[in-house]
Structure formats: C-alpha cells, structure tokens
Write a protein that holds these residues in place. Structure first.
Motif, PDB file in Angstrom:
ATOM      1  N   VAL A   2      14.931 -12.606  -4.761  1.00  0.00           N
ATOM      2  CA  VAL A   2      14.100 -11.856  -5.592  1.00  0.00           C
ATOM      3  C   VAL A   2      13.188 -11.104  -4.982  1.00  0.00           C
ATOM      4  CG1 VAL A   2      13.442 -10.968  -8.068  1.00  0.00           C
ATOM      5  CG2 VAL A   2      15.064 -13.006  -7.851  1.00  0.00           C
ATOM      6  N   ALA A   3      13.131  -9.820  -5.021  1.00  0.00           N
ATOM      7  CA  ALA A   3      11.762  -8.965  -4.542  1.00  0.00           C
ATOM      8  C   ALA A   3      10.718  -8.741  -5.597  1.00  0.00           C
ATOM      9  CB  ALA A   3      12.116  -7.657  -3.762  1.00  0.00           C
ATOM     10  N   THR A   4       9.500  -8.798  -5.147  1.00  0.00           N
ATOM     11  CA  THR A   4       8.426  -8.449  -6.008  1.00  0.00           C
ATOM     12  C   THR A   4       7.880  -6.895  -5.769  1.00  0.00           C
ATOM     13  OG1 THR A   4       7.952 -10.961  -6.460  1.00  0.00           O
ATOM     14  CG2 THR A   4       6.349  -9.184  -6.993  1.00  0.00           C
ATOM     15  N   VAL A   5       7.841  -6.102  -7.048  1.00  0.00           N
ATOM     16  CA  VAL A   5       6.668  -4.941  -6.655  1.00  0.00           C
ATOM     17  C   VAL A   5       5.455  -5.222  -7.523  1.00  0.00           C
ATOM     18  CG1 VAL A   5       6.877  -2.414  -7.051  1.00  0.00           C
ATOM     19  CG2 VAL A   5       8.902  -3.503  -6.031  1.00  0.00           C
ATOM     20  N   VAL A   6       4.401  -4.893  -7.262  1.00  0.00           N
ATOM     21  CA  VAL A   6       3.143  -4.860  -7.800  1.00  0.00           C
ATOM     22  C   VAL A   6       2.374  -3.614  -7.781  1.00  0.00           C
ATOM     23  CG1 VAL A   6       1.301  -6.185  -8.445  1.00  0.00           C
ATOM     24  CG2 VAL A   6       3.186  -7.341  -7.372  1.00  0.00           C
ATOM     25  N   PRO A   7       2.426  -2.600  -8.843  1.00  0.00           N
ATOM     26  CA  PRO A   7       1.615  -1.497  -8.747  1.00  0.00           C
ATOM     27  C   PRO A   7       0.287  -1.745  -9.179  1.00  0.00           C
ATOM     28  CG  PRO A   7       3.636  -1.404 -10.357  1.00  0.00           C
ATOM     29  CD  PRO A   7       3.255  -2.958  -9.919  1.00  0.00           C
ATOM     30  N   PRO A  31       0.269  12.414  -8.006  1.00  0.00           N
ATOM     31  CA  PRO A  31      -0.701  13.001  -8.590  1.00  0.00           C
ATOM     32  C   PRO A  31      -1.994  12.194  -8.897  1.00  0.00           C
ATOM     33  CG  PRO A  31       1.372  13.412  -9.939  1.00  0.00           C
ATOM     34  CD  PRO A  31       1.743  12.523  -8.784  1.00  0.00           C
ATOM     35  N   SER A  32      -1.886  10.699  -8.808  1.00  0.00           N
ATOM     36  CA  SER A  32      -2.815   9.872  -9.024  1.00  0.00           C
ATOM     37  C   SER A  32      -3.170   9.248  -7.666  1.00  0.00           C
ATOM     38  CB  SER A  32      -2.714   8.885 -10.027  1.00  0.00           C
ATOM     39  OG  SER A  32      -1.385   8.128  -9.521  1.00  0.00           O
ATOM     40  N   GLY A  33      -2.322   9.250  -6.762  1.00  0.00           N
ATOM     41  CA  GLY A  33      -2.596   8.476  -5.485  1.00  0.00           C
ATOM     42  C   GLY A  33      -2.359   7.013  -5.627  1.00  0.00           C
ATOM     43  N   GLU A  34      -1.986   6.614  -6.686  1.00  0.00           N
ATOM     44  CA  GLU A  34      -1.860   5.045  -7.145  1.00  0.00           C
ATOM     45  C   GLU A  34      -0.684   4.449  -5.959  1.00  0.00           C
ATOM     46  OE1 GLU A  34      -4.006   3.155  -8.377  1.00  0.00           O
ATOM     47  OE2 GLU A  34      -5.079   4.518  -9.512  1.00  0.00           O
ATOM     48  N   ARG A  35      -1.041   3.202  -5.697  1.00  0.00           N
ATOM     49  CA  ARG A  35      -0.148   2.623  -4.692  1.00  0.00           C
ATOM     50  C   ARG A  35       0.416   1.194  -5.358  1.00  0.00           C
ATOM     51  NH1 ARG A  35      -1.709   4.353   0.366  1.00  0.00           N
ATOM     52  NH2 ARG A  35      -2.982   5.768   0.486  1.00  0.00           N
ATOM     53  N   LEU A  36       1.620   0.772  -4.637  1.00  0.00           N
ATOM     54  CA  LEU A  36       2.133  -0.290  -5.075  1.00  0.00           C
ATOM     55  C   LEU A  36       2.306  -1.131  -3.695  1.00  0.00           C
ATOM     56  CD1 LEU A  36       5.190   0.174  -4.122  1.00  0.00           C
ATOM     57  CD2 LEU A  36       5.451   1.182  -6.352  1.00  0.00           C
ATOM     58  N   ASP A  37       2.744  -2.371  -4.036  1.00  0.00           N
ATOM     59  CA  ASP A  37       2.984  -3.559  -2.842  1.00  0.00           C
ATOM     60  C   ASP A  37       4.619  -3.713  -3.262  1.00  0.00           C
ATOM     61  OD1 ASP A  37       0.561  -3.196  -1.908  1.00  0.00           O
ATOM     62  OD2 ASP A  37      -0.008  -5.154  -2.835  1.00  0.00           O
ATOM     63  N   TRP A  78      -6.479  -3.178 -19.615  1.00  0.00           N
ATOM     64  CA  TRP A  78      -6.168  -1.885 -18.888  1.00  0.00           C
ATOM     65  C   TRP A  78      -7.289  -1.285 -18.123  1.00  0.00           C
ATOM     66  CZ3 TRP A  78      -5.267  -2.627 -24.257  1.00  0.00           C
ATOM     67  CH2 TRP A  78      -4.182  -2.548 -24.796  1.00  0.00           C
ATOM     68  N   ARG A  79      -8.495  -2.351 -17.942  1.00  0.00           N
ATOM     69  CA  ARG A  79      -9.739  -1.861 -17.218  1.00  0.00           C
ATOM     70  C   ARG A  79      -9.978  -2.584 -16.097  1.00  0.00           C
ATOM     71  NH1 ARG A  79     -15.583  -2.934 -20.020  1.00  0.00           N
ATOM     72  NH2 ARG A  79     -15.043  -5.265 -20.444  1.00  0.00           N
ATOM     73  N   ALA A  80      -9.243  -3.625 -15.779  1.00  0.00           N
ATOM     74  CA  ALA A  80      -9.598  -4.738 -14.777  1.00  0.00           C
ATOM     75  C   ALA A  80      -8.536  -5.175 -14.036  1.00  0.00           C
ATOM     76  CB  ALA A  80     -10.421  -5.858 -15.270  1.00  0.00           C
ATOM     77  N   LEU A  81      -8.824  -5.988 -13.087  1.00  0.00           N
ATOM     78  CA  LEU A  81      -7.711  -6.552 -12.095  1.00  0.00           C
ATOM     79  C   LEU A  81      -6.817  -5.329 -11.251  1.00  0.00           C
ATOM     80  CD1 LEU A  81      -6.250  -9.291 -14.372  1.00  0.00           C
ATOM     81  CD2 LEU A  81      -7.937  -9.516 -12.652  1.00  0.00           C
ATOM     82  N   SER A  82      -6.048  -5.839 -10.543  1.00  0.00           N
ATOM     83  CA  SER A  82      -5.383  -4.894  -9.607  1.00  0.00           C
ATOM     84  C   SER A  82      -4.160  -5.618  -8.869  1.00  0.00           C
ATOM     85  CB  SER A  82      -6.402  -4.582  -8.353  1.00  0.00           C
ATOM     86  OG  SER A  82      -6.335  -5.727  -7.578  1.00  0.00           O
ATOM     87  N   ARG A  83      -3.384  -4.919  -8.204  1.00  0.00           N
ATOM     88  CA  ARG A  83      -2.178  -5.665  -7.466  1.00  0.00           C
ATOM     89  C   ARG A  83      -2.434  -6.623  -6.762  1.00  0.00           C
ATOM     90  NH1 ARG A  83      -3.150  -0.901  -4.087  1.00  0.00           N
ATOM     91  NH2 ARG A  83      -2.717  -1.398  -1.753  1.00  0.00           N
ATOM     92  N   SER A  84      -3.786  -6.793  -6.222  1.00  0.00           N
ATOM     93  CA  SER A  84      -3.961  -7.801  -5.081  1.00  0.00           C
ATOM     94  C   SER A  84      -4.371  -9.284  -5.828  1.00  0.00           C
ATOM     95  CB  SER A  84      -5.222  -7.231  -4.412  1.00  0.00           C
ATOM     96  OG  SER A  84      -5.196  -6.155  -3.881  1.00  0.00           O
ATOM     97  N   ASP A  85      -4.495  -9.209  -7.128  1.00  0.00           N
ATOM     98  CA  ASP A  85      -4.618 -10.222  -8.020  1.00  0.00           C
ATOM     99  C   ASP A  85      -3.058 -10.644  -8.708  1.00  0.00           C
ATOM    100  OD1 ASP A  85      -7.597 -10.210  -7.877  1.00  0.00           O
ATOM    101  OD2 ASP A  85      -7.192  -8.163  -8.965  1.00  0.00           O
ATOM    102  N   SER A  86      -2.316  -9.886  -8.273  1.00  0.00           N
ATOM    103  CA  SER A  86      -0.949 -10.342  -9.203  1.00  0.00           C
ATOM    104  C   SER A  86       0.237 -10.357  -8.806  1.00  0.00           C
ATOM    105  CB  SER A  86      -1.034  -8.884 -10.057  1.00  0.00           C
ATOM    106  OG  SER A  86      -2.370  -8.534 -10.620  1.00  0.00           O
ATOM    107  N   GLY A 134       0.859  -1.209  -0.073  1.00  0.00           N
ATOM    108  CA  GLY A 134       0.011   0.080   0.119  1.00  0.00           C
ATOM    109  C   GLY A 134       0.872   1.283   0.073  1.00  0.00           C
ATOM    110  N   ILE A 135       2.083   1.264  -0.765  1.00  0.00           N
ATOM    111  CA  ILE A 135       2.770   2.511  -0.776  1.00  0.00           C
ATOM    112  C   ILE A 135       2.463   3.278  -1.750  1.00  0.00           C
ATOM    113  CG2 ILE A 135       4.991   3.352  -0.889  1.00  0.00           C
ATOM    114  CD1 ILE A 135       6.174   0.554   0.181  1.00  0.00           C
ATOM    115  N   VAL A 136       2.143   4.596  -1.612  1.00  0.00           N
ATOM    116  CA  VAL A 136       1.805   5.668  -2.393  1.00  0.00           C
ATOM    117  C   VAL A 136       3.066   5.815  -3.423  1.00  0.00           C
ATOM    118  CG1 VAL A 136       0.906   8.081  -3.066  1.00  0.00           C
ATOM    119  CG2 VAL A 136      -0.033   6.509  -1.413  1.00  0.00           C
ATOM    120  N   TYR A 137       3.014   5.371  -4.627  1.00  0.00           N
ATOM    121  CA  TYR A 137       4.354   5.785  -5.434  1.00  0.00           C
ATOM    122  C   TYR A 137       4.090   6.720  -6.674  1.00  0.00           C
ATOM    123  CZ  TYR A 137       1.753   3.719  -9.542  1.00  0.00           C
ATOM    124  OH  TYR A 137       1.004   3.444 -10.451  1.00  0.00           O
ATOM    125  N   ASP A 138       2.891   7.451  -6.694  1.00  0.00           N
ATOM    126  CA  ASP A 138       2.576   8.475  -7.550  1.00  0.00           C
ATOM    127  C   ASP A 138       1.501   9.549  -7.037  1.00  0.00           C
ATOM    128  OD1 ASP A 138       2.768   9.713 -10.366  1.00  0.00           O
ATOM    129  OD2 ASP A 138       0.730   9.111 -10.618  1.00  0.00           O
TER     130      ASP A 138
END
Length: 294
Positions: free
Chosen positions: A111-116, A63-69, A91-99, A57-61
């Motif tokens: 290896v670490a994983t980042v999912v925005p 302007p948009s408020g979008e988050r990554l894990d 481009w219109r479905a799914l999320s970082r929680s599915d990924s 749940g880290i805000v990476y951007d």
C-alpha cells in the motif's frame, strides 16, 4: 424535512469549563507527555521514510501552493492502493513531515501512502482547509497513476482535526466534474470531530473564528449523504470525553457500513501511532479496509 435547530447540539447544557475539559486533550495529557508524543510523531515518520521510495514535495493545489508527499509507491510500474493521511493538530499545528509513520509498514504490505499539508489556521478558514484536503483527493485521481497510485483504491484517514477532515471527504456532493462520487472508497478517522458546534464555545475558536451556522455547515454528522462508504471510526480508550462521545455518535450515524473501534490503553495522541505497528489492531483494520475494496 424539518428545519434544523442549529443551537440544539449534544452537550450544549455543559458550562464552558466542562466543554473545555471535554475537548482540551492537550491539557488532559499534560505538557511533558504531549511533548513526548509530538517528538514520536516526527521520529517515527523520519524512520519510516528513510530510504523509502517516494516523491516528496509535490504541489497538489495551485491556488494555495500546498504540497503532498507520496511514499511507498512501486518504482517499476503498476499501481498500488493508496492511504491518504490527514494530520491533526486542531487545524493549526503539525505537518506532513510529522505524519508518515505508517508509510513503511504499509509499503511492506503493498500500500502506498500520501500525506498532504494544508494551510494552518488562522492562515486559512476551515472552509478553505476542507477545500484543500478535498483537492488532495482529486489530485490522486487525476495524477496519481504517474506516481504509482491506483485512484480506484483510495482510503482516507486522519487523526483529531484530521479525523474531521477525513469525514468531510466521505460526504457526497463535493466531487468536482470528472471525479467519481465514490472517490473515497473507505475511511478511517481517528479521534475525530464530527459535529463541531461545541467548538464555538471553547478555546479552539480563538483561531477558527466560527459561529454556529458555519460550524453546522462544516459538521459531517449533520450533512446529508446517500452513499456510505465502509469506515472504521477509531478512538482511544483514554481520549477526551468529547472525542469519545462524538466517535460513538458518528459511527451510529454512519450506519451499518461503520465499525466503532475503541483502542484500549491509548490516549488521544498515541492511538494513531498504532498505524506504525503492523501487529496492532488499528493497522490490521486499515489493511482490511484497503483489501475490502472491490
């Protein structure tokens, strides 16, 4: 350099119905199988991150408020190579929680994983979505070390729409001041779209709203690029015809640093789930990209 004919794209001679068949992979799978695949995305992701060290749940951007894990980074210091995974969903479905289904086996291999997340269409234009995912790469470079990420060892991958977005991060010219030209050291797009002009004539354009010039500008196969990072261009044996053709063509376009991997006995939706299996050929190929970074 000759002027590009924007309307001269492979498959332009097909009817709208034929184009739809080439790119409507949900219809090809059928609703029952599609629903099973989507359920597996979430189930495997939930299992992968259960009790895994991470920073969700880290805000990476801003302007948009979008988050990554961030998943699987070391807790006791040091920095790991990082795989940034960009989810699909046209481009219109799914999320970082599915990924995050690859997070545990990658963690077990160092290896670490980042999912925005990114703002889904039609809530954002495709230009804005591309900007956001590039901002997630910039975040790894600027802030990753405090979370155990090595910004000098970044591999990007994604499936379907995420494959397109992956390729958009492979290009030159977008890197902000202070970001190296080789911010992405290697890449692994799955079932990607690299020339999106055909989508101006199929149902996907209902939420993208693209015309041909904008689609051309957002097509990584058409963009000039001097640097060619190592890449594995993966696609399923039973993928949609449009995705198979585009993957073959993009691997040729990218040249000698790209390997085309056609994964047997897989379809558009389950091919990327092989990243949850450390014994699979796609997972081994991903590790090869990570370990090949100098």
């Amino acid at each position: 350099m000759p002027v590009m004919d924007l309307d001269d794209w492979p498959g332009r001679e097909l009817t709208d119905e034929e184009l739809d068949a080439a790119y409507n992979v949900r219809a090809k799978a059928g609703e029952e199988l599609f629903a099973r695949h989507m359920a597996r995305y979430r189930e495997l992701s939930d299992a992968a991150v259960d009790r895994l060290p991470g920073h969700p749940g880290i805000v990476y951007d801003e302007p948009s408020g979008e988050r990554l894990d961030v998943w699987g980074a070391p807790e006791g210091g040091g920095a790991r190579p990082v795989f940034v995974f960009l989810h699909g969903g046209y481009w219109r479905a799914l999320s970082r929680s599915d990924s995050a289904f690859m997070a545990r086996p990658l963690h077990e291999n160092g290896v670490a994983t980042v999912v925005p997340d990114y703002t889904l269409a039609p809530g954002a234009t495709l230009e804005e979505i591309v900007r956001q995912v590039r901002a997630s790469i910039a975040w790894v470079h600027r802030h990753g070390r405090r979370y155990g990420l090595d910004p000098d060892r970044v591999v990007v991958g994604g499936s379907s729409a995420g494959g397109h977005l992956t390729a958009m991060t492979m290009l030159d010219g977008w890197q902000a001041p202070g970001l190296p030209d080789d911010a992405v050291k290697a890449a692994m797009p799955f079932s990607g779209l690299f020339d999106i002009r055909p989508l101006t004539r199929v149902y996907v354009n209902e939420w993208l709203g693209l015309d041909v010039p904008r689609a051309a500008a957002l097509s990584p196969e058409l963009a000039p690029s001097g640097r060619r990072c190592p890449a594995v261009v993966a696609v399923a044996e039973h993928d949609g015809g449009g995705f198979l053709e585009q993957s073959r063509r993009f691997a040729r376009h990218w040249g000698g640093t790209a390997e085309l991997m056609i994964v047997p006995d897989r379809d558009h939706f389950d091919v990327v789930l092989d990243l949850a299996d450390p014994d699979s050929a796609p997972f081994r190929a991903l590790l090869g990209l990570v370990r090949g970074i100098e």
